[in-house]
Enzyme design. Structure first.
Site, PDB file in Angstrom:
ATOM      1  N   HIS A 105     118.730   0.223  54.730  1.00  0.00           N
ATOM      2  CA  HIS A 105     119.910   0.056  53.887  1.00  0.00           C
ATOM      3  C   HIS A 105     119.727   0.711  52.527  1.00  0.00           C
ATOM      4  CE1 HIS A 105     121.172  -2.403  57.149  1.00  0.00           C
ATOM      5  NE2 HIS A 105     122.389  -2.095  56.736  1.00  0.00           N
ATOM      6  N   CYS A 131     130.216   4.183  63.759  1.00  0.00           N
ATOM      7  CA  CYS A 131     130.137   3.940  62.309  1.00  0.00           C
ATOM      8  C   CYS A 131     128.700   3.977  61.802  1.00  0.00           C
ATOM      9  CB  CYS A 131     130.813   2.624  61.935  1.00  0.00           C
ATOM     10  SG  CYS A 131     130.017   1.187  62.665  1.00  0.00           S
TER      11      CYS A 131
HETATM   12  C1  PEP Z   1     124.467   0.489  62.516  1.00  0.00           C
HETATM   13  O1  PEP Z   1     123.572  -0.258  62.922  1.00  0.00           O
HETATM   14  O2  PEP Z   1     124.588   1.668  62.886  1.00  0.00           O
HETATM   15  C2  PEP Z   1     125.458   0.008  61.555  1.00  0.00           C
HETATM   16  C3  PEP Z   1     126.496   0.745  61.210  1.00  0.00           C
HETATM   17  O3  PEP Z   1     125.224  -1.214  60.971  1.00  0.00           O
HETATM   18  P1  PEP Z   1     124.144  -1.421  59.793  1.00  0.00           P
HETATM   19  O4  PEP Z   1     123.622  -0.078  59.401  1.00  0.00           O
HETATM   20  O5  PEP Z   1     124.837  -2.110  58.693  1.00  0.00           O
HETATM   21  O6  PEP Z   1     123.116  -2.267  60.478  1.00  0.00           O
END
Ligand code: PEP
Ligand code: MG
Length: 561
Positions: free
Chosen positions: A191, A486
């Protein structure tokens, strides 16, 4: 001047910049309990040092606030006011005089007492605990001659070099002040990387040599290539500065060369992101990560606070669609009030939708708030989706919960191989799916998305991942349900072509990636997307998949991508 030495890592947020290296200071350690002044010391003089340090820290923060803008200026002013708080200073001085504590220990204890009181008051006051500990650490650093903790304050923009960066700290980085981030640890879809990307800060992670870069060295950082060149040549610096000039834009209409529509959406974390995304022409929000509103909180925000926060995001997209993802806590986004007991394998533990089993109240509150915000913004099309769905039962329960709250369009994220393989049965219940390629890659390749050492496996170009994307799209087509992506894969223009060829109907990404993805799709017809997708999914490795697609997309070179 110029050197051939290059520090290599993983490029996680594109952009080329030049600036001086500034190291993130080490965290401030707690001064030993009971450390007292030597016998016969002048306690008044020691107490005076507390007041002098508080004044110096306040002045430093005020000066930094003057130089900053918007949220970061407000944050710095608030911390400066806290440093000047006379009751904190008086309490610490009393501990010096009465107990003969060294000033830094006295400050530590006085700040802890204030923090404990705020914690007891709960709510907004409890949120201020973080500010008190920040001031405490700054005072202790000043009193002991250490560099102030946190993001360094400099009167000029710089490249931040750190062992690693917590997401909460990355979220506070001001792109005007921090030109780029280089960390020794970290993985490509952590993140921290996602936040850097969304703030438009070029970033290189897992750069083993990062900590050898001396403070003040000029660095040329390439956040796409994952390289850091100390003392670049004048010529290289000139090229970087010249390129920064004319950025591409997006006209708000995603389609292939033969007019096959592909919705190009934005990933957002808060109302400010949403406004920036709307300004960048995003056709909607494909992923609103609501957990960023919960990060660093000691208790969940109440329904009113959540309603207001969600409402601000919906307001930015009147006339368009917003997909709100319910809380995805756990693993690399732990929340203290939800995760009391540590887990041995948090990525495989109680995270995402699974938290609702233990704390149904958190999901209930969230759905109440989303439904209220949606009702207050009828002009926005509000969809809801759950993270980390694995089974049909979970899907049914989530869709039913949304319906009870009057939220008619409920979907699932496909981030676990079981969900990709079961996409048909899941989409018999859910109204849409959105593939989270970050987690789908992590779970398919058994490679921790935070770990630089397995970055070669943490790659959405892995053919196994692409085959699971294809399985999901086929499941969606069988149920006539839309399937978007996404994860970070959607922001890679070459991979975007592959995803569309595999049957994905929308792509959601950091708004900064929209112009490049749109430009490459607009130059490629659907048949070519399909041919290249087949080549990539049938390749023997991620490298082969990449090379095959690049070879079939000359537009990438033409656009300098
Ligand atoms: C993913 O896992 O690709 C996603 C979009 O969710 P996050 O990155 O918030 O875990
Ligand atoms: Mg995920």
């Amino acid at each position: 001047m110029g050197s051939t030495y290059v520090v290599r890592g993983i490029g996680v947020s594109p952009g080329r910049v030049v600036g001086p290296a500034v190291r993130l200071p080490d965290a401030v350690a707690e001064p030993p309990a009971g450390r007292r002044l030597p016998p016969g010391s002048d306690t008044d003089a020691a107490a005076e040092r507390v007041a002098a340090s508080a004044a110096a820290v306040r002045d430093e923060l005020d000066a930094a606030a003057q130089a900053a803008e918007g949220d970061s200026a407000a944050l710095l002013h608030a911390t400066a006011a806290m440093a000047a708080d006379p009751s904190l200073v008086a309490d610490a001085q009393q501990r010096v005089r009465d107990e003969h504590l060294v000033p830094e220990r006295a400050v530590w204890e006085a700040a802890d007492a204030v923090a404990a009181e705020l914690q007891l008051l709960g709510g907004y006051m409890a949120e201020r605990v973080r500010d008190v500990t920040d001031v405490r650490d700054r005072l202790v650093a000043h009193l002991t001659g250490l560099q102030a903790p946190g993001v360094p304050v400099r009167p000029y923009p710089y490249v931040l070099v750190a062992p690693d960066l917590a997401p909460a700290l990355t979220a506070t980085l001001d792109p005007q002040r921090v030109l780029a981030v280089v960390t020794a640890a970290g993985g490509p879809t952590s993140h921290t990387a996602i936040l850097a990307r969304s703030r438009g800060i070029p970033a290189v992670v897992a750069a083993a040599g990062a900590l050898d870069l001396a403070e003040g060295t000029q660095l040329l950082v390439d956040g796409a290539a994952g390289t850091v060149v100390p003392d670049p040549t004048d010529d290289a610096v000139r090229r970087v500065r010249a390129r920064g000039a004319a950025p591409r834009t997006f006209d708000g209409d995603g389609r292939t060369a033969d007019d096959h529509r592909v919705e190009l959406l934005a990933n957002v974390g808060d109302p400010a992101d949403a406004q920036a995304a709307a300004d960048a022409g995003a056709q909607g929000v494909g992923l609103f990560r609501t957990e960023f509103a919960f990060l660093d909180r000691t208790q969940a925000p109440d329904v009113d606070e959540q309603t207001a926060a969600y409402g601000r995001v919906l307001a930015a997209f009147a006339g368009r669609k917003v997909v709100v993802r319910t809380l995805d806590a756990g693993a690399d986004k732990p929340l203290p009030f939800l995760h009391a007991a540590p887990e041995a394998n948090p990525a495989l533990g109680v995270r995402g939708l699974r938290v609702a089993q233990e704390r149904p109240d958190v999901l209930e509150d969230q759905l109440t708030a989303i439904a209220r915000a949606a009702a207050e913004h009828p002009g926005t099309t509000t969809w809801v989706m759950a993270p980390m769905v694995a089974t049909v039962d979970e899907t049914e329960a989530f869709v039913a919960a949304c319906a009870r709250h009057g939220l008619p369009t409920a979907g699932i994220m496909v981030e676990i191989p079981s969900a990709a393989l079961m996409a048909g049965p899941l989409l018999a219940h859910a109204h849409f799916a959105s593939i989270g390629t970050n987690d789908l890659t992590q779970y398919t390749m058994a490679a921790d998305r935070l770990l630089g050492a397995v970055a070669g496996l943490s790659d959405a170009w892995q053919p196994a991942v692409l085959r699971l994307v294809e399985a999901t799209a086929l499941g969606g087509a069988a149920q006539a349900r839309p399937v978007g992506v996404c994860g970070e894969a959607a922001a890679d223009p070459a991979l975007a072509v592959v995803l569309v060829g595999l049957g994905v109907t929308s792509l959601s990404m950091t708004p900064r990636a929209l112009p490049d993805v749109a430009a490459v799709l607009a130059a490629t017809d659907l048949a070519t997307c399909r041919v290249l997708a087949r080549r990539a999914a049938d390749a023997a490795s991620a490298a082969d998949a990449r090379a095959a697609v690049r070879a079939g997309l000359p537009v990438l070179d033409e656009l300098g991508l």
